[in-house]
Design an enzyme around this catalytic site. Structure first.
Site, mmCIF file in Angstrom:
data_model
loop_
_atom_site.group_PDB
_atom_site.id
_atom_site.type_symbol
_atom_site.label_atom_id
_atom_site.label_comp_id
_atom_site.label_asym_id
_atom_site.label_seq_id
_atom_site.Cartn_x
_atom_site.Cartn_y
_atom_site.Cartn_z
ATOM 1 N N SER A 175 0.869 -0.949 0.180
ATOM 2 C CA SER A 175 0.088 -0.024 0.066
ATOM 3 C C SER A 175 0.834 1.157 0.103
ATOM 4 O O SER A 175 1.882 1.096 0.499
ATOM 5 C CB SER A 175 -0.848 -0.002 1.289
ATOM 6 O OG SER A 175 -1.251 1.280 1.463
ATOM 7 N N TYR A 200 -0.335 -0.774 10.723
ATOM 8 C CA TYR A 200 -0.505 -1.165 9.316
ATOM 9 C C TYR A 200 0.299 -0.724 8.519
ATOM 10 O O TYR A 200 0.856 -1.544 7.462
ATOM 11 C CB TYR A 200 -2.189 -0.487 8.966
ATOM 12 C CG TYR A 200 -2.386 -1.009 7.471
ATOM 13 C CD1 TYR A 200 -3.014 -2.081 7.158
ATOM 14 C CD2 TYR A 200 -2.367 0.032 6.500
ATOM 15 C CE1 TYR A 200 -3.420 -2.332 5.985
ATOM 16 C CE2 TYR A 200 -2.901 -0.201 5.387
ATOM 17 C CZ TYR A 200 -3.268 -1.521 4.860
ATOM 18 O OH TYR A 200 -3.742 -1.842 3.668
#
Ligand SMILES: *[C@@H]1O[C@H](CO)[C@@H](O)[C@H](O)[C@H]1NC(C)=O
Ligand SMILES: *[C@@H]1O[C@H](CO)[C@@H](O)[C@H](O)[C@H]1NC(C)=O
Ligand SMILES: *[C@@H]1O[C@H](CO)[C@@H](O)[C@H](O)[C@H]1NC(C)=O
Length: 316
Positions: A175, A200
């Site tokens: 990401s 994350y």
């Protein structure tokens, strides 16, 4: 007062007029390859919903035998029957895989290796985004444990089969948030809570570092590997409160749909001639820039070593 009203009106009209082009800009690249993959075997983790499900649908449409590996087998079955009906491909199968539990990962791999003699495409798609301080069954910090360590073990267990089936590919979802990530070697077991919910991002950086290291280690085996930023997608990650939901609805007009979000994964799984770019990072179906931290070979190597240690495996 009138001036403010006038200003507001112009802002809204401007937004109204430009929204479709802004929308189009965010929609991003399209996977243009027309490659068909009849008889190829694909495993996609977390493919019961979102981007994974759309990726599975397109690969099934192109003739692959697709294994949906997910934690919730019932949801997986309902996705699979939808895809089977939609693509007229009956070879869409569901197997149980809980990436937060190494026993489940081993059981999945064992079952898969017993039933399939080939594996051409592995898509490490599943991901969690958790802001709370939780741990996996094995006691790893949950974001790192699922997004990185879980897929690391899975890839390790399936790699021989990929090599035997070469040319084969491993596609990992990372990401753009990896830019905020950092590897905290002393916190893999979640000894201390990460601040600001960055766990994350850290796990997404770990995905990228592995791209580099894996690509090096499998050079010349006919297996290649790619990391993908799918874009910011209207998926299920942020639907918790009503207010958030309302805001999300308005905002999400500009985000990618799950079909658009699946394009880069599909591109990396299918496009011809991508092999020289093994180990690279893609966004909008194009190679793209990674953060300096994601280019650090030494950290990549150390992360590899530490991951093996934590999982109790020997991966030379
Ligand atoms: C994909 O993730 C696995 C597990 O983290 C890793 O072994 C592999 O190198 C990664 N590949 C890419 C392209 O990120
Ligand atoms: C890191 O590895 C890449 C790929 O093997 C190589 O091209 C690059 O020169 C290396 N960087 C450093 C600083 O060693
Ligand atoms: C990783 O392990 C290998 C083999 O045990 C060793 O040669 C290497 O120096 C280690 N790398 C780092 C950065 O810890």
């Amino acid at each position: 007062m009138l001036a403010i009203l006038g200003l507001l009106t112009s802002v809204f009209s401007l937004l109204y007029v430009t929204a479709p082009s802004i929308r189009k800009f965010f929609a991003g690249g399209v996977c243009r390859t027309t490659v068909q993959v009849p008889g190829k075997v694909v495993v996609i983790t977390g493919a019961n919903t979102g981007i994974g499900k759309e990726t599975a649908r397109e690969l099934a449409r192109r003739g692959a035998r697709v294994y949906i590996a997910c934690r919730d087998v019932l949801k997986g079955e309902s996705a699979a029957s939808e895809i089977r009906a939609d693509t007229k491909n009956s070879q869409v199968l569901v197997r149980k895989l809980d990436l937060s539990d190494t026993r489940s990962i081993r059981a999945f791999a064992e079952g898969f290796l017993a039933e399939e003699k080939q594996l051409h495409i592995l898509i490490n798609n599943a991901g969690v985004m958790m802001f709370s301080h939780s741990k996996t069954t094995d006691g790893f910090e949950i974001n790192l444990g699922v997004n990185h360590l879980g897929h690391f073990l899975l890839t390790y267990l399936l790699l021989e089969r990929l090599k035997e089936s070469a040319p084969a590919r491993v596609v990992n979802l990372s990401s753009v948030t990896h830019h905020l990530g950092k590897i905290h070697f002393h916190n893999f077991r979640g000894e201390e809570p990460y601040r600001w919910g960055f766990a994350y991002c850290h796990s997404k950086l770990a995905n990228l570092l592995f791209t580099r290291e894996l690509a090096k280690r499998i050079q010349g085996t006919g297996v290649t590997t790619y990391a993908v930023h799918p874009g910011i997608v209207r998926s299920e990650l942020a639907r918790h409160s009503f207010l958030c939901c309302l805001f999300w609805r308005l905002f999400s007009y500009f985000l990618k749909s799950v079909q658009e979000g699946a394009q880069t994964s599909l591109h990396c799984a299918l496009a011809e001639g991508l092999e020289p770019l093994s180990g690279k990072y893609f966004s909008d179906c194009k190679r793209t820039w990674v953060s300096p931290r994601a280019r650090d070979n030494k950290t990549a190597q150390r992360l590899w070593n530490v991951s093996c240690e934590l999982l109790g495996i020997q991966w030379e």
